[in-house]
Design a protein around this motif. Structure first.
Motif, mmCIF file in Angstrom:
data_model
loop_
_atom_site.group_PDB
_atom_site.id
_atom_site.type_symbol
_atom_site.label_atom_id
_atom_site.label_comp_id
_atom_site.label_asym_id
_atom_site.label_seq_id
_atom_site.Cartn_x
_atom_site.Cartn_y
_atom_site.Cartn_z
ATOM 1 N N GLU A 19 0.905 -1.110 -0.041
ATOM 2 C CA GLU A 19 -0.009 -0.349 0.046
ATOM 3 C C GLU A 19 0.851 1.213 -0.190
ATOM 4 O O GLU A 19 0.572 2.479 -1.033
ATOM 5 C CB GLU A 19 -1.014 -0.280 1.447
ATOM 6 N N GLN A 20 2.037 1.619 0.933
ATOM 7 C CA GLN A 20 2.463 2.554 1.257
ATOM 8 C C GLN A 20 3.274 2.545 -0.242
ATOM 9 O O GLN A 20 3.374 3.288 -0.548
ATOM 10 C CB GLN A 20 3.521 2.348 2.256
ATOM 11 N N LEU A 21 3.793 1.838 -0.689
ATOM 12 C CA LEU A 21 4.657 1.512 -2.169
ATOM 13 C C LEU A 21 3.496 2.010 -3.086
ATOM 14 O O LEU A 21 4.155 3.455 -3.998
ATOM 15 C CB LEU A 21 5.570 0.315 -1.780
ATOM 16 N N TYR A 22 2.793 1.874 -3.217
ATOM 17 C CA TYR A 22 2.291 2.304 -4.198
ATOM 18 C C TYR A 22 2.027 3.665 -3.889
ATOM 19 O O TYR A 22 1.927 4.574 -5.562
ATOM 20 C CB TYR A 22 0.233 1.676 -4.792
ATOM 21 N N PHE A 23 0.857 4.919 -2.663
ATOM 22 C CA PHE A 23 1.205 5.668 -2.358
ATOM 23 C C PHE A 23 2.475 6.637 -3.311
ATOM 24 O O PHE A 23 2.720 6.941 -3.403
ATOM 25 C CB PHE A 23 0.825 5.665 -1.452
ATOM 26 N N GLU A 24 3.689 6.452 -2.692
ATOM 27 C CA GLU A 24 4.907 7.010 -2.590
ATOM 28 C C GLU A 24 5.197 6.541 -4.256
ATOM 29 O O GLU A 24 5.769 8.027 -4.909
ATOM 30 C CB GLU A 24 5.838 6.647 -2.244
ATOM 31 N N ALA A 25 5.194 5.814 -5.318
ATOM 32 C CA ALA A 25 5.109 5.782 -6.395
ATOM 33 C C ALA A 25 4.793 6.911 -7.691
ATOM 34 O O ALA A 25 4.528 7.095 -8.607
ATOM 35 C CB ALA A 25 5.051 3.572 -7.093
ATOM 36 N N VAL A 26 2.804 7.110 -6.645
ATOM 37 C CA VAL A 26 1.910 7.726 -7.495
ATOM 38 C C VAL A 26 2.424 9.218 -7.375
ATOM 39 O O VAL A 26 2.270 9.993 -8.306
ATOM 40 C CB VAL A 26 0.831 7.490 -7.182
ATOM 41 N N VAL A 27 2.216 9.495 -6.086
ATOM 42 C CA VAL A 27 3.085 10.710 -5.929
ATOM 43 C C VAL A 27 4.405 11.175 -6.803
ATOM 44 O O VAL A 27 4.548 11.847 -6.834
ATOM 45 C CB VAL A 27 3.849 11.052 -4.482
ATOM 46 N N PHE A 28 5.695 10.008 -6.791
ATOM 47 C CA PHE A 28 6.585 10.361 -7.170
ATOM 48 C C PHE A 28 6.289 10.914 -8.741
ATOM 49 O O PHE A 28 6.781 11.542 -9.703
ATOM 50 C CB PHE A 28 7.559 8.731 -6.917
ATOM 51 N N ALA A 29 5.626 9.629 -8.809
ATOM 52 C CA ALA A 29 4.885 10.051 -10.881
ATOM 53 C C ALA A 29 4.481 11.134 -11.435
ATOM 54 O O ALA A 29 4.713 12.353 -12.008
ATOM 55 C CB ALA A 29 4.181 9.192 -11.064
ATOM 56 N N PHE A 30 3.460 11.462 -10.270
ATOM 57 C CA PHE A 30 2.367 12.883 -10.010
ATOM 58 C C PHE A 30 3.214 14.710 -10.089
ATOM 59 O O PHE A 30 2.476 15.145 -10.573
ATOM 60 C CB PHE A 30 1.444 12.903 -9.859
#
Lengths: 210, 210
Positions: A53-64
């Motif tokens: 869950e936290q990996l997904y969150f950080e990945a999306v924020v990083f991309a946007f």
DNA sequence: GTCTATACCGCGATAGAC
DNA sequence: GTCTATCGCGGTATAGAC
């Protein structure tokens, strides 16, 4: 560019996982997949991130974060609202055509039913982007509801790229998104003049329907 | 309404599975879920359908047949192209607001990477719908590429409903889709007149941004 | 900071009784 | 036409060595 002593290791994992999450979504990606793409084992991922869950969150924020900067820069580069619209549609359509990851990440997020996650994404990744388009809409056309106009502009640009995956197999479909110049002209003409006010010159080349 | 001797049993399963597939997509639904919602066991589903894949295909086609009919009827009910546009935007926005299943099914399909599946869906479920909008676009505005205009119209109507899930948490967001009358006027005014030609009267009520 | 090994669970699909 | 029971696989996450 430095956050803490672990940031280089984390960033390698984030870059790999963005590609995977964009392709098949949160549930479609396993930690085994991320581990393989990062050159690590699943257990090692749990040293850097407490959960998938936290990996997904950080990945999306990083991309946007990058997207918000690109859009803000495109608007800063032009002076009049009309020129700003053209500039932002231009860079957005280029980005959507060249980098399917951002488009698909956004699609997965629109389908997400986890309200907590959506609130976090809104605050961390989309708020600035939306506000930028809201302000542009206000200046472009005071006679429209700025929120509705902003959403219409975003949709008229993004939707064709989303729908392409399905429409490409239909007879009569013209891949206008493949020709950025024609797509840009189509979008800007339709938004500014509508189909009543637009001149004959607005027409882009068309294949005949079968 | 009769297809074969098994159709009543199959239809019960299809109706149940449409709800589930719309909610969580093909990979997010298990045959155990479908079985529970249909009041059967997983093994019984395999008597009616050879695979989960085929169940999904039939469920989607079943759902979109109704949509194609609703849209075609909306267009038949009006005489001039402009009135037909207004009619189709009206029924579409009502359908999207009241029935999230169709919207979400379409979203899952746009994210699908299975080309074989997309071809089958195109031929069985979307071709008629697209062609109807293509013809309307041709009659509305011969100066535009009809395919691009059709996609723009579809996107400007559908996208706000998709984005609502994310945008609802952003400051300054106006839920115009919640008020069908205002949404209809916004869309039709923007499409026909653009933001240059639209009169002051186009403005819908707006909350101020925080 | 990364490894091996594993606990525990839910998946699609099938065999064979009724 | 529907059931019970089960196979083999792959999922998240963790324990504990190095």
């Amino acid at each position: 560019m430095k956050y803490d002593s672990n940031s280089e290791g984390k960033e390698k994992i984030l870059v790999a996982s963005i590609l995977l999450f964009a392709e098949t979504g949160f549930d479609g990606v396993s930690m085994r997949d991320v581990a393989e793409k990062s050159g690590l084992t699943p257990a090692a991922l749990y040293y850097h991130f407490p959960s998938k869950e936290q990996l997904y969150f950080e990945a999306v924020v990083f991309a946007f974060r990058k997207v918000a900067k690109i859009v803000a820069d495109a608007i800063s580069a032009a002076s009049t609202p009309t020129a700003q619209l053209e500039s932002v549609v231009d860079v957005a359509s280029r980005m959507l055509a060249e980098n399917r990851n951002i488009l698909r990440l956004m699609q997965w997020i629109k389908l997400d039913r986890n309200e907590e996650r959506l609130r976090r994404f809104g605050a961390a990744a989309f708020q600035d982007l939306y506000l930028t388009m809201y302000r542009l809409a206000s200046e472009l056309a005071p006679q429209f509801n700025p929120s509705a106009l902003a959403v219409s502009i975003i949709g008229i640009v993004i939707f064709p790229f989303e729908a392409h995956a399905v429409f490409q197999f239909l007879p009569g479909y013209d891949d206008l998104e493949g020709s950025r110049a024609h797509f840009l002209k189509h979008v800007v003409t339709l938004l500014s003049d509508g189909f009543v006010g637009a001149p004959q010159a607005a027409k882009a080349p068309a294949t005949s329907i079968a």
